[in-house]
Motif scaffolding. Structure first.
Motif, mmCIF file in Angstrom:
data_model
loop_
_atom_site.group_PDB
_atom_site.id
_atom_site.type_symbol
_atom_site.label_atom_id
_atom_site.label_comp_id
_atom_site.label_asym_id
_atom_site.label_seq_id
_atom_site.Cartn_x
_atom_site.Cartn_y
_atom_site.Cartn_z
ATOM 1 N N UNK A 127 0.849 -1.197 0.000
ATOM 2 C CA UNK A 127 0.000 0.000 0.000
ATOM 3 C C UNK A 127 0.880 1.240 0.000
ATOM 4 N N UNK A 128 0.276 2.367 -0.317
ATOM 5 C CA UNK A 128 0.976 3.641 -0.276
ATOM 6 C C UNK A 128 0.716 4.272 1.091
ATOM 7 N N UNK A 129 1.773 4.659 1.774
ATOM 8 C CA UNK A 129 1.686 5.100 3.169
ATOM 9 C C UNK A 129 1.191 6.542 3.289
ATOM 10 N N UNK A 130 0.318 6.764 4.268
ATOM 11 C CA UNK A 130 -0.241 8.088 4.551
ATOM 12 C C UNK A 130 0.749 9.021 5.217
ATOM 13 N N UNK A 131 1.840 8.467 5.734
ATOM 14 C CA UNK A 131 2.854 9.265 6.419
ATOM 15 C C UNK A 131 2.592 9.366 7.916
ATOM 16 N N UNK A 132 3.651 9.633 8.661
ATOM 17 C CA UNK A 132 3.543 9.846 10.099
ATOM 18 C C UNK A 132 4.702 10.742 10.540
ATOM 19 N N UNK A 133 4.483 11.399 11.685
ATOM 20 C CA UNK A 133 5.525 12.266 12.223
ATOM 21 C C UNK A 133 6.355 11.515 13.255
ATOM 22 N N UNK A 134 7.658 11.766 13.239
ATOM 23 C CA UNK A 134 8.574 11.171 14.191
ATOM 24 C C UNK A 134 9.335 12.304 14.862
ATOM 25 N N UNK A 135 9.383 12.297 16.189
ATOM 26 C CA UNK A 135 10.064 13.333 16.947
ATOM 27 C C UNK A 135 11.517 12.941 17.163
ATOM 28 N N UNK A 136 12.409 13.729 16.630
ATOM 29 C CA UNK A 136 13.827 13.492 16.835
ATOM 30 C C UNK A 136 14.465 14.767 17.375
ATOM 31 N N UNK A 137 14.876 14.722 18.624
ATOM 32 C CA UNK A 137 15.503 15.872 19.283
ATOM 33 C C UNK A 137 14.651 17.128 19.214
ATOM 34 N N UNK A 138 13.346 16.979 19.410
ATOM 35 C CA UNK A 138 12.440 18.124 19.414
ATOM 36 C C UNK A 138 11.996 18.583 18.042
ATOM 37 N N UNK A 139 12.465 17.923 16.991
ATOM 38 C CA UNK A 139 12.077 18.268 15.628
ATOM 39 C C UNK A 139 11.178 17.176 15.074
#
Length: 158
Positions: free
Chosen positions: A89-101
């Protein structure tokens, strides 16, 4: 399309005026705002992805199809009358927190091609839509974890 451009701008209409894949990493993970649970309900639905005279199968219809397979897994799906492949499937995306970004990951990427099969149903469950999913060990209906995922459709003649 598996290789169309992506955008993070949600659509405010039932039929977007472009061909880009809409990435929706935020809950409720839908490409449309506000959500519309009846977009794919039958032949005359607002945004039926199927050709004229065709529609998406319901959960009941997918379960009837699955019960005809020799096994309830990817092998049964592929050797069924429909020959359903492990299409990913084609991914909807997600946010990942890395060092506050916050970083947007997997947005529009093809995931699990060759290991998972996912096909949309016309049924909805709350803010999710339903899908038939299968892998090498099992098959069944489940919630989609977001309508913005790009999953395959198999249309049936009404």
């Amino acid at each position: 399309c598996r290789n169309s451009a992506t955008t993070t701008t949600l659509s405010s209409t039932n039929t977007p005026a472009h061909g880009s894949f809409i990435v929706a990493p935020n809950s409720p993970h839908d490409w449309l705002s506000p959500q519309n649970p009846i977009l794919w309900q039958g032949i005359n639905s607002i945004n039926n992805p199927c050709p004229n005279g065709f529609r998406l199968p319901t959960d009941i219809e997918w379960n009837a199809e699955r019960s005809s397979w020799l096994s309830s897994d990817a092998t049964g799906a592929f050797f069924s009358t429909l020959m359903l492949p492990l299409n990913g499937y084609r991914h909807r995306g997600f946010y990942f927190n890395t060092n506050g970004t916050m970083i947007l990951l997997s947005a529009g990427s093809i995931e699990n091609n060759g290991s998972l099969g996912h096909y949309w149903s016309s049924n909805v469950s709350g803010s999710d839509s339903r899908r038939l999913g299968f892998n090498s060990a099992s098959a069944g209906m489940s919630n989609s974890d977001g309508r913005a995922h790009g999953r395959a459709v198999r249309c049936i003649k009404d």
